[in-house]
Motif scaffolding. Structure first.
Motif, PDB file in Angstrom:
ATOM      1  N   ASP A 159       0.824  -1.214   0.000  1.00  0.00           N
ATOM      2  CA  ASP A 159       0.000   0.000   0.000  1.00  0.00           C
ATOM      3  C   ASP A 159       0.852   1.254   0.000  1.00  0.00           C
ATOM      4  O   ASP A 159       0.562   2.219  -0.705  1.00  0.00           O
ATOM      5  N   LEU A 160       1.893   1.242   0.798  1.00  0.00           N
ATOM      6  CA  LEU A 160       2.772   2.396   0.918  1.00  0.00           C
ATOM      7  C   LEU A 160       3.414   2.745  -0.421  1.00  0.00           C
ATOM      8  O   LEU A 160       3.455   3.912  -0.809  1.00  0.00           O
ATOM      9  N   PHE A 161       3.874   1.730  -1.129  1.00  0.00           N
ATOM     10  CA  PHE A 161       4.538   1.961  -2.414  1.00  0.00           C
ATOM     11  C   PHE A 161       3.563   2.132  -3.572  1.00  0.00           C
ATOM     12  O   PHE A 161       3.941   2.638  -4.624  1.00  0.00           O
ATOM     13  N   SER A 162       2.319   1.728  -3.398  1.00  0.00           N
ATOM     14  CA  SER A 162       1.348   1.774  -4.493  1.00  0.00           C
ATOM     15  C   SER A 162       0.358   2.921  -4.370  1.00  0.00           C
ATOM     16  O   SER A 162      -0.507   3.074  -5.220  1.00  0.00           O
ATOM     17  N   ASP A 163       0.449   3.703  -3.311  1.00  0.00           N
ATOM     18  CA  ASP A 163      -0.488   4.802  -3.053  1.00  0.00           C
ATOM     19  C   ASP A 163      -1.933   4.332  -2.970  1.00  0.00           C
ATOM     20  O   ASP A 163      -2.841   4.980  -3.481  1.00  0.00           O
ATOM     21  N   THR A 164      -2.142   3.194  -2.353  1.00  0.00           N
ATOM     22  CA  THR A 164      -3.495   2.752  -2.052  1.00  0.00           C
ATOM     23  C   THR A 164      -3.677   2.895  -0.549  1.00  0.00           C
ATOM     24  O   THR A 164      -2.716   2.892   0.203  1.00  0.00           O
ATOM     25  N   VAL A 165      -4.905   3.024  -0.130  1.00  0.00           N
ATOM     26  CA  VAL A 165      -5.165   3.355   1.258  1.00  0.00           C
ATOM     27  C   VAL A 165      -5.569   2.102   2.033  1.00  0.00           C
ATOM     28  O   VAL A 165      -6.739   1.839   2.234  1.00  0.00           O
ATOM     29  N   ALA A 166      -4.599   1.299   2.430  1.00  0.00           N
ATOM     30  CA  ALA A 166      -4.794   0.115   3.259  1.00  0.00           C
ATOM     31  C   ALA A 166      -5.663  -0.956   2.615  1.00  0.00           C
ATOM     32  O   ALA A 166      -6.162  -1.836   3.297  1.00  0.00           O
ATOM     33  N   ILE A 167      -5.849  -0.896   1.305  1.00  0.00           N
ATOM     34  CA  ILE A 167      -6.669  -1.906   0.629  1.00  0.00           C
ATOM     35  C   ILE A 167      -5.905  -3.225   0.537  1.00  0.00           C
ATOM     36  O   ILE A 167      -6.466  -4.286   0.791  1.00  0.00           O
ATOM     37  N   VAL A 177      -4.694  -9.473   5.082  1.00  0.00           N
ATOM     38  CA  VAL A 177      -5.077  -9.938   6.414  1.00  0.00           C
ATOM     39  C   VAL A 177      -6.318 -10.835   6.323  1.00  0.00           C
ATOM     40  O   VAL A 177      -6.416 -11.837   7.036  1.00  0.00           O
ATOM     41  N   THR A 178      -7.227 -10.514   5.413  1.00  0.00           N
ATOM     42  CA  THR A 178      -8.420 -11.351   5.235  1.00  0.00           C
ATOM     43  C   THR A 178      -8.043 -12.758   4.792  1.00  0.00           C
ATOM     44  O   THR A 178      -8.512 -13.740   5.376  1.00  0.00           O
ATOM     45  N   ALA A 210      -5.128 -14.172   5.090  1.00  0.00           N
ATOM     46  CA  ALA A 210      -4.313 -14.798   6.143  1.00  0.00           C
ATOM     47  C   ALA A 210      -5.217 -15.348   7.242  1.00  0.00           C
ATOM     48  O   ALA A 210      -4.967 -16.428   7.779  1.00  0.00           O
ATOM     49  N   TYR A 211      -6.262 -14.621   7.569  1.00  0.00           N
ATOM     50  CA  TYR A 211      -7.200 -15.081   8.589  1.00  0.00           C
ATOM     51  C   TYR A 211      -7.986 -16.306   8.114  1.00  0.00           C
ATOM     52  O   TYR A 211      -8.237 -17.233   8.870  1.00  0.00           O
ATOM     53  N   LEU A 212      -8.369 -16.301   6.832  1.00  0.00           N
ATOM     54  CA  LEU A 212      -9.167 -17.403   6.275  1.00  0.00           C
ATOM     55  C   LEU A 212      -8.325 -18.590   5.806  1.00  0.00           C
ATOM     56  O   LEU A 212      -8.888 -19.611   5.424  1.00  0.00           O
ATOM     57  N   ARG A 213      -7.018 -18.469   5.841  1.00  0.00           N
ATOM     58  CA  ARG A 213      -6.138 -19.523   5.316  1.00  0.00           C
ATOM     59  C   ARG A 213      -6.389 -20.900   5.936  1.00  0.00           C
ATOM     60  O   ARG A 213      -6.459 -21.889   5.197  1.00  0.00           O
ATOM     61  N   PRO A 214      -6.553 -21.046   7.258  1.00  0.00           N
ATOM     62  CA  PRO A 214      -6.835 -22.387   7.798  1.00  0.00           C
ATOM     63  C   PRO A 214      -8.133 -22.991   7.254  1.00  0.00           C
ATOM     64  O   PRO A 214      -8.191 -24.187   6.972  1.00  0.00           O
ATOM     65  N   THR A 215      -9.152 -22.177   7.077  1.00  0.00           N
ATOM     66  CA  THR A 215     -10.411 -22.663   6.521  1.00  0.00           C
ATOM     67  C   THR A 215     -10.233 -23.084   5.070  1.00  0.00           C
ATOM     68  O   THR A 215     -10.757 -24.129   4.651  1.00  0.00           O
ATOM     69  N   ILE A 216      -9.504 -22.297   4.310  1.00  0.00           N
ATOM     70  CA  ILE A 216      -9.250 -22.629   2.902  1.00  0.00           C
ATOM     71  C   ILE A 216      -8.431 -23.909   2.819  1.00  0.00           C
ATOM     72  O   ILE A 216      -8.699 -24.774   1.971  1.00  0.00           O
ATOM     73  N   ILE A 273      -6.104 -16.355  -4.195  1.00  0.00           N
ATOM     74  CA  ILE A 273      -6.095 -15.236  -5.145  1.00  0.00           C
ATOM     75  C   ILE A 273      -7.496 -14.655  -5.323  1.00  0.00           C
ATOM     76  O   ILE A 273      -7.684 -13.433  -5.276  1.00  0.00           O
ATOM     77  N   ILE A 274      -8.489 -15.505  -5.520  1.00  0.00           N
ATOM     78  CA  ILE A 274      -9.849 -15.011  -5.763  1.00  0.00           C
ATOM     79  C   ILE A 274     -10.392 -14.265  -4.544  1.00  0.00           C
ATOM     80  O   ILE A 274     -10.973 -13.183  -4.682  1.00  0.00           O
ATOM     81  N   ILE A 275     -10.191 -14.809  -3.357  1.00  0.00           N
ATOM     82  CA  ILE A 275     -10.678 -14.122  -2.149  1.00  0.00           C
ATOM     83  C   ILE A 275      -9.948 -12.801  -1.957  1.00  0.00           C
ATOM     84  O   ILE A 275     -10.567 -11.774  -1.643  1.00  0.00           O
ATOM     85  N   HIS A 276      -8.630 -12.808  -2.170  1.00  0.00           N
ATOM     86  CA  HIS A 276      -7.851 -11.562  -2.065  1.00  0.00           C
ATOM     87  C   HIS A 276      -8.388 -10.512  -3.032  1.00  0.00           C
ATOM     88  O   HIS A 276      -8.642  -9.374  -2.654  1.00  0.00           O
ATOM     89  N   HIS A 277      -8.566 -10.898  -4.284  1.00  0.00           N
ATOM     90  CA  HIS A 277      -9.010  -9.940  -5.295  1.00  0.00           C
ATOM     91  C   HIS A 277     -10.445  -9.480  -5.065  1.00  0.00           C
ATOM     92  O   HIS A 277     -10.774  -8.317  -5.326  1.00  0.00           O
TER      93      HIS A 277
END
Length: 169
Positions: free
Chosen positions: A66-74, A80-81, A83-89, A121-125
């Motif tokens: 985000d810092l290098f891409s000028d996006t606002v915490a997206i 984090v989403t 990473a949190y869902l990784r055990p379920t996936i 990838i799909i959940i991230h996107h």
């Protein structure tokens, strides 16, 4: 052996950020397709490591992108989403096998690995583009971006993964 694992993860973390920021953020296939290969860090991260550290590193990874891409915490929210869902996936893709001590991603079938990577990838996107566009009127645009950029990201992640994989003998 443990220190070697930490060193490899640090190198992957730094290299994936650099490659994403310096190469893939500059690419613009068809005017809007920018693959996000930094997701590979979340795919390659060891399964039995501490979950809190993994969530923190995921946030840090997304925050630096985000810092290098000028996006606002997206990017941070999307990483984090997943990473949190990784055990379920993982439970969905590998069944209960991954909960055993001797489970390794390299010991699974290629189809399971590709399914796991594709879902990450799909959940991230989906999270990323929903937050970026943030409009119900543009649902088709969100789905178009998720589908096309997910395909491009998956292809490049598979190429990079096969390029840097350790061959079993």
């Amino acid at each position: 052996m443990i220190r070697n694992s930490y060193f490899i993860n640090i190198i992957r973390f730094v290299l994936l950020i650099l490659v994403q920021v310096l190469v893939f953020n500059k690419l613009n296939f068809f005017g809007y397709i920018n693959p996000m290969v930094y997701i590979l860090f979340l795919y390659w991260y060891p399964i039995k490591e501490k979950r809190q550290l993994f969530l923190l590193l995921s946030f840090l990874l997304g925050f630096l992108i985000d810092l290098f891409s000028d996006t606002v915490a997206i990017h941070a929210a999307a990483t984090v989403t997943i990473a949190y869902l990784r055990p379920t996936i993982m439970r969905f893709c590998f069944g209960v096998n991954y909960e055993f001590q001797n489970f390794k991603l390299t010991n699974t079938t290629k189809a399971q690995q590709i399914t796991f990577l594709t879902l990450l990838i799909i959940i991230h996107h989906l999270v990323f583009f929903t937050l970026e566009i943030f409009s119900f009127e543009n649902t088709l645009l969100i789905l178009k971006k998720v589908l096309t950029i997910s395909i491009a990201t998956l292809i490049l992640c598979l190429l990079l993964s096969s390029l840097f994989s350790v061959k079993k003998e």
